[in-house]
Design an enzyme around this catalytic site. Structure first.
Site, PDB file in Angstrom:
ATOM      1  N   LYS A  75       0.943  -1.018   0.001  1.00 33.33           N
ATOM      2  CA  LYS A  75      -0.089  -0.036   0.053  1.00 33.33           C
ATOM      3  C   LYS A  75       0.782   1.134   0.052  1.00 33.33           C
ATOM      4  O   LYS A  75       1.899   1.485   0.732  1.00 33.33           O
ATOM      5  CB  LYS A  75      -1.093  -0.100   1.205  1.00 33.33           C
ATOM      6  CG  LYS A  75      -2.184   1.083   1.159  1.00 33.33           C
ATOM      7  CD  LYS A  75      -2.779   0.865   2.342  1.00 33.33           C
ATOM      8  CE  LYS A  75      -4.144   1.972   2.656  1.00 33.33           C
ATOM      9  NZ  LYS A  75      -5.060   1.737   3.654  1.00 33.33           N
ATOM     10  N   SER A 150      -9.863   1.524   2.533  1.00 29.41           N
ATOM     11  CA  SER A 150      -8.803   2.410   1.802  1.00 29.41           C
ATOM     12  C   SER A 150      -7.848   1.643   0.863  1.00 29.41           C
ATOM     13  O   SER A 150      -7.239   2.118  -0.018  1.00 29.41           O
ATOM     14  CB  SER A 150      -8.267   3.559   2.651  1.00 29.41           C
ATOM     15  OG  SER A 150      -7.322   2.758   3.507  1.00 29.41           O
ATOM     16  N   SER A 174     -10.203  -0.814   6.664  1.00 32.24           N
ATOM     17  CA  SER A 174      -9.260  -0.543   5.459  1.00 32.24           C
ATOM     18  C   SER A 174      -8.628  -1.749   4.891  1.00 32.24           C
ATOM     19  O   SER A 174      -8.389  -1.683   3.625  1.00 32.24           O
ATOM     20  CB  SER A 174      -8.541   0.487   5.411  1.00 32.24           C
ATOM     21  OG  SER A 174      -9.140   1.735   5.428  1.00 32.24           O
TER      22      SER A 174
HETATM   23  N1  GLN Z   1     -13.232   3.785   5.998  1.00 35.23           N
HETATM   24  C1  GLN Z   1     -12.894   4.120   7.088  1.00 35.23           C
HETATM   25  C2  GLN Z   1     -12.366   5.836   7.279  1.00 35.23           C
HETATM   26  O1  GLN Z   1     -12.780   6.379   5.999  1.00 35.23           O
HETATM   27  C3  GLN Z   1     -11.603   3.371   7.649  1.00 35.23           C
HETATM   28  C4  GLN Z   1     -10.429   3.817   6.914  1.00 35.23           C
HETATM   29  C5  GLN Z   1      -9.331   2.882   7.451  1.00 35.23           C
HETATM   30  O2  GLN Z   1      -9.346   1.782   7.945  1.00 35.23           O
HETATM   31  N2  GLN Z   1      -8.009   3.568   6.996  1.00 35.23           N
HETATM   32  O3  GLN Z   1     -12.023   6.416   8.107  1.00 35.23           O
END
Ligand code: GLN
Length: 483
Positions: A75, A150, A174
């Protein structure tokens, strides 16, 4: 869907070389990326050089570990020395880290091959990989659907067989939600098990790095390689790392598993609910005692998270001021103007929304009403889990309320986007290990994810439940149309 163990055997048997294996993946990436866009950067030359080293070791008769020569994707919020790390943001579009993250250092030492850096929601804020400043990623099961987020680039790359496995990060879901949407395995480890050194910070009390893989065994192997105490991360747990593959036994005899009642109610896609009913029976067939269990404060996870995560983000992202890192506006006339213009240009809309939310809840008049209260609710959620784990060895629930949604369908409605993390967030708030694995398909042929949550540092039990379930069900054998 090549698995690590099998590829390792091929390498040591000299059936194929690490260079051949790496080249195969680079070819697949070249063929599929115009459709998937899972990668922000592919480092073919560097990958082949890493592979050549492993081949030299094999030729010299030196022993190699299970990850040596295995092509992985990372990532793009993991710092890689000398390799651009953008976090999906214009702010860091040209940022080249001067140092290597602990996890990538460990994987390098294990001989893993890095194919490239994967797409992500900007600063990991999002659930669809659509907030990336560099364009969206498609879901390999259906190109008009989101891959989740994400870590959507990492999940899509694994599901499209553009890499063997990938690393992601998980602050509120994410890793698990994209794993669920892309029909693969994704693990968020216990908070503190994997070093965050070199992970670009979003919400530091929640962030964890973890694997996205084709199988539970692969997840156990990758976790074994990246876990462990690191003095450079103050929250790192000083415990030895067990061999997680020891936990992989194909039955659940003597185990007690709780299904979280609160996750089965309204808002759940009926097809996901139906899959969960089947899961219940399957776990019993494997020898587990299964009971329905209440975590009454589970449902406060989402509002609590959306106070705490933006608050931490607003502090963490203060460092992007045009001075220390990345973008700097060139049209400014004075220092304040430079700060403002740089941040206005560098951050996208979702990141700005989070910074404003966080700044608001931390401000003098609102701190007690929002931030402090959310911290208290966080403690209550932990308490619910504590009580649950006095009764059971592991908890299960859906990973996400729905399967992958159509691209663009939630971008204009932040709240509906946030709701896709309803079931993943509580494990982050409590610091617990949680894994998503495939547990069925909906009538569109889209994968459904099952989440297994364990107590602190009980990755072994999470792996045991997931492995037994995986081995007893056919879901993991169905490849995505693109793989
Ligand atoms: N979708 C969640 C957010 O937007 C979690 C994102 C994540 O785990 N980095 O905060």
């Amino acid at each position: 869907m090549a698995k690590i163990r099998k590829l390792h055997q091929q390498l040591i048997a000299k059936d194929r070389t690490a260079v051949e294996l790496t080249q195969d993946y680079l070819d697949r990436i070249a063929a599929l990326e115009p459709q998937v866009h899972a990668f922000l950067r592919v480092n073919g030359e560097a990958a082949l050089a890493q592979a050549r080293q492993v081949d030299a070791q094999i030729a010299a008769g030196e022993p190699i570990g299970p990850l040596a020569g295995i092509p992985l994707a990372l990532k793009d919020n993991l710092c890689t020395q000398g390799i651009r790390t953008t976090c999906g943001s214009r702010m860091l579009a040209d940022f080249v880290p001067a140092y290597e993250s602990t996890v990538t250092q460990k994987l390098k030492a294990a001989g893993a091959v890095f194919l490239g850096k994967t797409n992500m929601d900007e600063f990991a804020m999002g659930s669809s990989t659509e907030t990336s400043a560099f364009g969206p990623t498609a879901n390999p099961w259906s190109l008009d659907r989101v891959p989740g987020g994400s870590s959507g680039g990492s999940a899509a790359a694994v599901a499209a067989a553009e890499c063997v496995a990938a690393l992601g990060s998980d602050t509120g879901g994410s890793i698990r939600q994209p794993a669920s949407f892309c029909g693969i395995v994704g693990l968020k480890p216990t908070y503190g098990l994997v070093s965050r050194f070199g992970l670009v910070a979003f919400a530091s009390s929640l962030d964890q790095i973890g694997p996205l893989t084709n199988s539970v065994e692969d997840a156990a192997l990758v976790l074994g390689a990246i876990a462990g105490h690191d003095p450079r991360d103050g929250t790192s747990i000083p415990e030895p790392v067990p061999d997680y593959t020891q936990a992989l036994v194909p039955d659940l005899k003597g185990m007690r598993i709780g299904i979280i009642q609160e996750t089965l109610g309204t808002g759940l896609d009926p097809q996901v609910a139906q899959a969960m009913e089947t899961v219940w029976r399957q776990l019993q067939d494997l020898g587990a005692e299964v009971l329905e269990l209440s975590c009454p404060r589970f449902r406060y996870g989402l509002p609590t998270y959306y106070i705490l995560a933006p608050a931490e983000a607003s502090a963490n992202l203060a460092r992007y001021d045009g001075v220390k890192y990345g973008l700097r506006d060139q049209t400014c006339t004075n220092l304040m103007d430079m700060y403002q213009r740089t941040r206005a240009e560098g951050f996208g809309a979702e990141v700005k929304r989070r910074i404003m939310l966080g700044t608001y809840t931390l401000s003098a008049g609102y701190y007690d009403a929002y931030y402090l209260k959310a911290q208290k609710v966080r403690t209550l959620i932990k308490e619910d889990f504590h009580q649950a784990f006095a009764q059971v060895d592991a908890l299960v629930c859906p990973t996400a309320p729905t399967t992958a949604f159509p691209a663009g369908s939630k971008s204009a409605d932040p709240l509906s986007m946030y709701l896709s993390d309803l079931m993943t967030i509580p494990a982050n708030l409590a610091g617990l290990p949680a894994l998503s694995l495939p547990c069925g398909f909906d009538d569109q042929g889209l994968p459904i994810g099952l989440q297994v949550i364990g107590n602190v540092l009980r990755e072994d039990l999470v792996f045991r439940v997931a492995y037994a379930y995986e081995q007893a069900t056919p879901w993991h054998q169905r490849p995505s149309p693109l793989s």
